[in-house]
Design a protein around this motif. Structure first.
Motif, PDB file in Angstrom:
ATOM      1  N   ASP A 289      42.966  43.496  46.479  1.00 59.66           N
ATOM      2  CA  ASP A 289      42.225  44.308  45.419  1.00 59.66           C
ATOM      3  C   ASP A 289      42.778  46.088  45.046  1.00 59.66           C
ATOM      4  N   SER A 290      44.414  45.500  44.993  1.00 60.13           N
ATOM      5  CA  SER A 290      45.542  46.626  44.803  1.00 60.13           C
ATOM      6  C   SER A 290      45.488  47.454  45.405  1.00 60.13           C
ATOM      7  N   GLU A 291      44.775  47.807  47.029  1.00 59.09           N
ATOM      8  CA  GLU A 291      44.466  48.628  48.130  1.00 59.09           C
ATOM      9  C   GLU A 291      45.033  48.142  49.034  1.00 59.09           C
TER      10      GLU A 291
ATOM     11  N   VAL B  94      50.257  53.648  43.772  1.00 62.12           N
ATOM     12  CA  VAL B  94      50.062  51.982  43.236  1.00 62.12           C
ATOM     13  C   VAL B  94      50.639  51.403  44.159  1.00 62.12           C
TER      14      VAL B  94
ATOM     15  N   ASP C  93      50.095  47.658  44.365  1.00 58.32           N
ATOM     16  CA  ASP C  93      49.028  46.431  44.354  1.00 58.32           C
ATOM     17  C   ASP C  93      49.300  44.742  44.886  1.00 58.32           C
TER      18      ASP C  93
ATOM     19  N   LYS D 210      51.669  43.134  43.293  1.00 58.57           N
ATOM     20  CA  LYS D 210      52.278  42.167  42.331  1.00 58.57           C
ATOM     21  C   LYS D 210      53.437  42.347  41.832  1.00 58.57           C
TER      22      LYS D 210
END
Length: 440
Positions: A173-175, A379, A381, A383
């Motif tokens: 969840d991007s954390e 951030v 993430d 990706k």
């Protein structure tokens, strides 16, 4: 049971085995007076057979338990596929991991986890390349989760038998949710000023099962366990002692201190040999917060002992090469490590995610404060392979810090003072460049 507790358990076992593997490889070469078997990648950075083998071990174990998860890792199989001799040496080391697997398994009370290792050279190559998945491949997974890893952070100092880290972090969840860093050469026996632990490149635990593993589950604090007993996790403060968390345990409490803008005394950790930082900018910041009027009189000044730093080069900070080890120093509130800045010389430079994922969670879970040079939170993430949304690092250890007025400041206040100075120096540098361009 906490969310992600299974992921933490699997990550601990993977990092434990990879730590044993890299340490055994290092000690084997040291005992025969040979250098660690190393090669040079296309970007001129070092890589060893242990980097490849450890990456294969880490990904294989995680992928077997969580087959739908994605990976981002530093190494690829490209060099191995073009060099049969190098491939053979890496495969020999991975085969040796099977013997260490039995030793690792005995370290856990719950031995139900099926630790899966590659069974062929081709499987090993494929597993290594799971860390090179592109966005399309990641999108095809069902979990939306990514494991970021660096099999050996600090290869340059690993080769010299100094500090390094085996790094693994789960992004969900991007954390950053789970962080495990194995530090097989870390020695926490020496204490310095005010009883704080002393960590340096050359203070090394030479035991084959030596070193420590740091771990964190988001929202649950930072933990330590010995490599020899990885299942015995203890809160970092329980291992190191709560009095170590303050620069001066006798300093007045925060409520008695002057205004929040009181300047703190800060010791910094840095890597003066790094080509990715602005040394002049760093030194101006270090001098501004230095507790001593002369760099030569500062007891925390220690030059990094690797060839990239010429003899006699002055250093205003505690030099540690591995990026992740700098986060470890701050998380453990080591002597000479109150803060860290990383100011790149170019505005276009963005660091690799595997140099920061995991270590950042250890720091914040220990009470530290962290932003980039533009006051933005990080951030990561899962990706992208670069910290494309962030530039620079500004980090402060947890606990109280001594101020120039004799009082003390909490970490968030110290970070505010530090980031203000960083902003001032970055703006000054930018203006200087603009003026130069106009004159040209």
């Amino acid at each position: 049971m906490s969310q992600h507790s299974k992921e933490l358990s699997v990550a601990l076992r993977a990092v434990h085995l990879a730590s044993l593997l890299t340490k055994q490889h290092l000690l084997t070469y040291q005992s025969t007076t040979r250098r660690v078997d190393e090669s040079t990648k296309a970007d001129a950075s070092e890589v060893t057979v242990a980097d490849f083998a450890a990456q294969a071990v880490l990904i294989s174990i995680i992928h077997h338990v969580f087959p739908n998860d994605s990976f981002i890792a530093e190494e690829s199989s490209e060099m191995l596929r073009s060099d049969d001799a190098l491939l053979g040496r890496v495969w020999e080391l991975v085969l040796g991991a099977s013997k260490l697997q039995g030793q690792s398994k005995r370290s856990w009370s719950d031995s139900a986890l099926d630790v899966k290792l590659p069974t062929s050279q081709e499987e090993m190559l494929s597993v290594i390349d799971l860390g090179q998945q592109d966005d399309k491949e990641k999108a095809s997974s069902n979990s939306g989760r990514t494991w970021i890893l660096d099999p050996i952070d600090g290869t340059k100092t690993y080769i010299r038998g100094q500090q390094y880290a085996v790094c693994l972090c789960l992004i969900d969840d991007s954390e950053q949710k789970v962080a495990v860093l194995g530090c097989p050469n870390l020695n926490l026996e020496q204490r310095g000023e005010n009883g704080r632990v002393t960590i340096e490149e050359t203070i090394v635990d030479l035991n084959p099962n030596g070193g420590w593993i740091l771990s964190a589950l988001k929202g649950h604090g930072t933990y330590l366990s010995r490599t020899a007993s990885p299942a015995s996790r203890q809160k970092a403060e329980d291992v190191l002692g709560p009095s170590l968390h303050d620069h001066d345990p006798q300093a007045p409490a925060p409520a008695q201190a002057q205004q929040a803008q009181s300047k703190p005394f800060l010791h910094f950790t840095d890597s003066s040999a790094s080509p990715h930082v602005s040394k002049d900018l760093h030194n101006r910041i270090f001098e501004h917060f230095a507790p001593h009027s002369s760099p030569d009189s500062a007891p925390h000044t220690r030059k990094l002992s690797i060839p990239a730093v010429p003899e006699g080069t002055p250093s205003l900070a505690l030099d540690i090469w591995s990026m992740q080890l700098k986060y470890v120093l701050l998380a453990l509130r080591a002597e000479g490590a109150d803060a860290m800045v990383r100011m790149p010389p170019q505005s276009t430079y963005h660091a690799a995610v595997w140099d920061h994922a995991g270590g950042q969670l250890l720091l914040t879970e220990s009470g530290g404060v962290l932003t980039d040079a533009h006051r933005k939170g990080f951030v990561i993430d899962g990706k992208t392979r670069k910290l494309e949304g962030n530039w620079g690092v500004c980090a402060v250890r947890g606990g109280r810090h001594m101020g120039v007025d004799g009082g003390s400041l909490e970490a968030d206040k110290v970070h505010e003072v530090l980031i203000s100075k960083v902003t001032e120096e970055v703006s000054s540098r930018r203006k200087g460049r603009e003026d130069k361009d106009e004159n040209d």
